[in-house]
Design a protein around this motif. Structure first.
Motif, PDB file in Angstrom:
ATOM      1  N   GLY A 139       9.492  -3.670  35.415  1.00  0.00           N
ATOM      2  CA  GLY A 139       8.132  -4.164  35.256  1.00  0.00           C
ATOM      3  C   GLY A 139       7.203  -3.700  36.364  1.00  0.00           C
ATOM      4  N   LYS A 140       7.681  -3.749  37.617  1.00  0.00           N
ATOM      5  CA  LYS A 140       6.860  -3.302  38.744  1.00  0.00           C
ATOM      6  C   LYS A 140       6.605  -1.795  38.682  1.00  0.00           C
ATOM      7  CE  LYS A 140       7.908  -6.809  42.250  1.00  0.00           C
ATOM      8  NZ  LYS A 140       8.360  -7.035  43.639  1.00  0.00           N
ATOM      9  N   GLN A 143       4.031  -1.020  35.923  1.00  0.00           N
ATOM     10  CA  GLN A 143       2.680  -1.406  36.302  1.00  0.00           C
ATOM     11  C   GLN A 143       2.071  -0.402  37.285  1.00  0.00           C
ATOM     12  OE1 GLN A 143       0.759  -3.785  35.086  1.00  0.00           O
ATOM     13  NE2 GLN A 143      -0.911  -3.155  36.456  1.00  0.00           N
ATOM     14  N   HIS A 144       2.894   0.030  38.253  1.00  0.00           N
ATOM     15  CA  HIS A 144       2.410   1.002  39.230  1.00  0.00           C
ATOM     16  C   HIS A 144       2.104   2.344  38.569  1.00  0.00           C
ATOM     17  CE1 HIS A 144       1.611   2.837  42.996  1.00  0.00           C
ATOM     18  NE2 HIS A 144       2.765   3.464  43.122  1.00  0.00           N
ATOM     19  N   LYS A 146       1.287   2.822  35.467  1.00  0.00           N
ATOM     20  CA  LYS A 146       0.093   2.646  34.644  1.00  0.00           C
ATOM     21  C   LYS A 146      -1.174   2.813  35.486  1.00  0.00           C
ATOM     22  CE  LYS A 146       0.178  -0.925  32.002  1.00  0.00           C
ATOM     23  NZ  LYS A 146       0.096  -2.322  31.526  1.00  0.00           N
ATOM     24  N   GLU A 147      -1.204   2.188  36.653  1.00  0.00           N
ATOM     25  CA  GLU A 147      -2.382   2.297  37.527  1.00  0.00           C
ATOM     26  C   GLU A 147      -2.595   3.740  37.979  1.00  0.00           C
ATOM     27  OE1 GLU A 147      -1.406  -0.408  40.598  1.00  0.00           O
ATOM     28  OE2 GLU A 147      -1.761  -2.217  39.382  1.00  0.00           O
ATOM     29  N   ARG A 173      -3.506  -0.611  28.132  1.00  0.00           N
ATOM     30  CA  ARG A 173      -3.778  -2.017  28.397  1.00  0.00           C
ATOM     31  C   ARG A 173      -2.698  -2.910  27.803  1.00  0.00           C
ATOM     32  NH1 ARG A 173      -9.086  -0.409  26.766  1.00  0.00           N
ATOM     33  NH2 ARG A 173      -8.711  -1.408  24.761  1.00  0.00           N
ATOM     34  N   ASP A 175       0.913  -4.525  27.042  1.00  0.00           N
ATOM     35  CA  ASP A 175       2.089  -4.827  27.856  1.00  0.00           C
ATOM     36  C   ASP A 175       3.320  -4.322  27.105  1.00  0.00           C
ATOM     37  OD1 ASP A 175       3.838  -5.772  29.704  1.00  0.00           O
ATOM     38  OD2 ASP A 175       3.723  -7.861  29.073  1.00  0.00           O
ATOM     39  N   PRO A 235      11.288  -6.323  31.608  1.00  0.00           N
ATOM     40  CA  PRO A 235      10.685  -6.256  32.941  1.00  0.00           C
ATOM     41  C   PRO A 235      11.699  -6.370  34.076  1.00  0.00           C
ATOM     42  CG  PRO A 235       9.348  -7.630  31.509  1.00  0.00           C
ATOM     43  CD  PRO A 235      10.614  -7.322  30.753  1.00  0.00           C
TER      44      PRO A 235
END
Length: 417
Positions: A139-140, A143-144, A146-147, A173, A175, A235
């Motif tokens: 999950g982390k 997210q990283h 994606k950014e 956007r 999840d 995640p």
């Protein structure tokens, strides 16, 4: 075998030329499609290079298996999965199995990837799982990534490395366990699902007994299984779906059964078992017969709700599957008896009555319980092929084996009124 209906000689002579025409159209379209995908891939690699520049832990895989990529492109109707390797020494990780949560008992088992010792540079990717403190958290990482992708799109556009409209990131956007990007190709947008992956070396698979690698080029099975690819399964957990094996969904590309039950690794297992159960080059001489060899295996597995894992036959991949296997069975059966209703191109299929109703004996054969292993061998599936009028094998030994097995089986099938 006695009682089966084989194709008439005229149909056998006409069918290969018709299927060769069909195959020629497919190959012509796939060449154009490959060029289209490669242009879209160039845009994506430009974006990933920018991601790598911002965070070197995300690698760009220039050395990806070209044959596997081309197979994926040809087999995928909706999206192509692109792995982003992580700069992590997978051999230093401990792989610890974890069971699905009580809230989701039908989910496949996942595993944790624990760092053997805390390492600088990975702290923002780790956390506690099942009492273990230093586990990589998908999950982390997602997210990283994606950014970074969003930032890279903006940067590449400002530097004119990408043109406006080349990439759509609106689905980022959502999840999800894979990051979806829509990239403009030549005539149609291409969807890429970006998945971070941890690669880890392992002992090459050694098959014993009957499954001794028959049907695979020399050394290919060892090369395909000597590296495990861990991808996000939740995640908190990872999975290693059929290590090193390319997706095998090409035979479902007609849109016949878009069902989650047949997502990886089930189609892969059907393809792998086909190499074991149909070892002769004669089995794969025409497209029609090749498709039916996959279909009869799939039908058998759906009818009995049992698909053995090729590498671990004691494991049933349909164990805990959704209760709609019966509905899926009827869809596949309908295709097998009347494929023209599902195909996008028609070149005069021969050997079919046009009826989508299976006869009673065929259904009884498919649902016959396995007692001594005789319903999971070449002779049994040769019988099924003859029921669908696509046997076409000249090997007298195989014909004799199928005939003898059919005689024994008919004694076990209850007589239909």
């Amino acid at each position: 075998p006695p009682g089966s209906v084989l194709p008439q000689p005229a149909a056998m002579e006409a069918s290969p030329s018709l299927w060769h025409s069909y195959l020629g159209v497919i190959l012509s379209r796939e060449r154009q499609r490959m060029e289209h995908f490669q242009r879209a891939e160039d845009i994506l690699l430009t974006l990933l290079e920018s991601v790598h520049a911002r965070d070197p832990r995300f690698l760009v895989d220039y050395a990806r298996n070209l044959e596997a990529f081309e197979f994926s492109v040809c087999a995928s109707e909706d999206a192509v999965t692109l792995e982003v390797p992580l700069r992590i020494d997978g051999d230093t990780l401990r792989v610890l199995a974890r069971r699905s949560s009580p809230e989701h008992p039908a989910e496949l088992s996942t595993c944790c990837l624990e760092l053997c010792s805390p390492r600088a540079g990975l702290e923002d990717w780790t956390g506690a799982v099942d009492g273990m403190e230093h586990c990589l958290l998908p999950g982390k990482i997602l997210q990283h990534l994606k950014e970074l992708l969003v930032s890279a799109i903006v940067r590449c556009q400002r530097l004119f490395l990408l043109q406006p409209g080349d990439i759509s990131a609106e689905n980022l956007r959502e999840d999800a366990l894979e990051l979806s990007l829509l990239i403009r190709g030549s005539w149609k947008p291409v969807r890429f699902n970006i998945v971070p992956v941890v690669r880890r070396q392992q002992e090459p698979l050694q098959l014993r007994g009957r499954r001794s690698g028959r049907g695979f080029p020399a050394g290919s099975l060892s090369r395909a299984t000597e590296e495990a690819h861990f991808v996000p399964a939740s995640p908190l957990g990872w999975s290693d779906p059929a290590p090193g094996m390319a997706p095998g969904t090409a035979f479902l590309g007609s849109g016949l059964v878009p069902d989650p039950v047949l997502l990886s690794p089930s189609p892969q297992m059907v393809l792998l078992w086909s190499t074991e159960l149909f070892p002769s080059p004669e089995d794969w001489q025409d497209l029609e017969g090749s498709v039916y060899r996959l279909l009869v295996i799939l039908l058998r597995c759906l009818a009995t709700r049992h698909l053995p894992h090729f590498l671990n036959p004691e494991e049933n991949l349909f164990q805990g599957a959704a209760p709609d296997l019966a509905s899926l069975y009827h869809k596949v059966e309908s295709f097998a008896w009347d494929p023209q209703r599902f195909l996008r191109f028609h070149f005069g299929l021969h050997g079919f009555s046009g009826s989508c109703q299976a006869d009673r004996e065929t259904r009884a054969l498919l649902q016959l319980p396995t007692r001594d292993g005789s319903c999971w061998d070449t002779a049994y599936f040769d019988i099924l092929l003859s029921q669908f009028q696509v046997f076409r094998i000249q090997d007298s030994a195989r014909r004799s084996a199928a005939s003898q097995l059919l005689a024994r089986i008919r004694q076990e099938i209850p007589q239909q009124s």
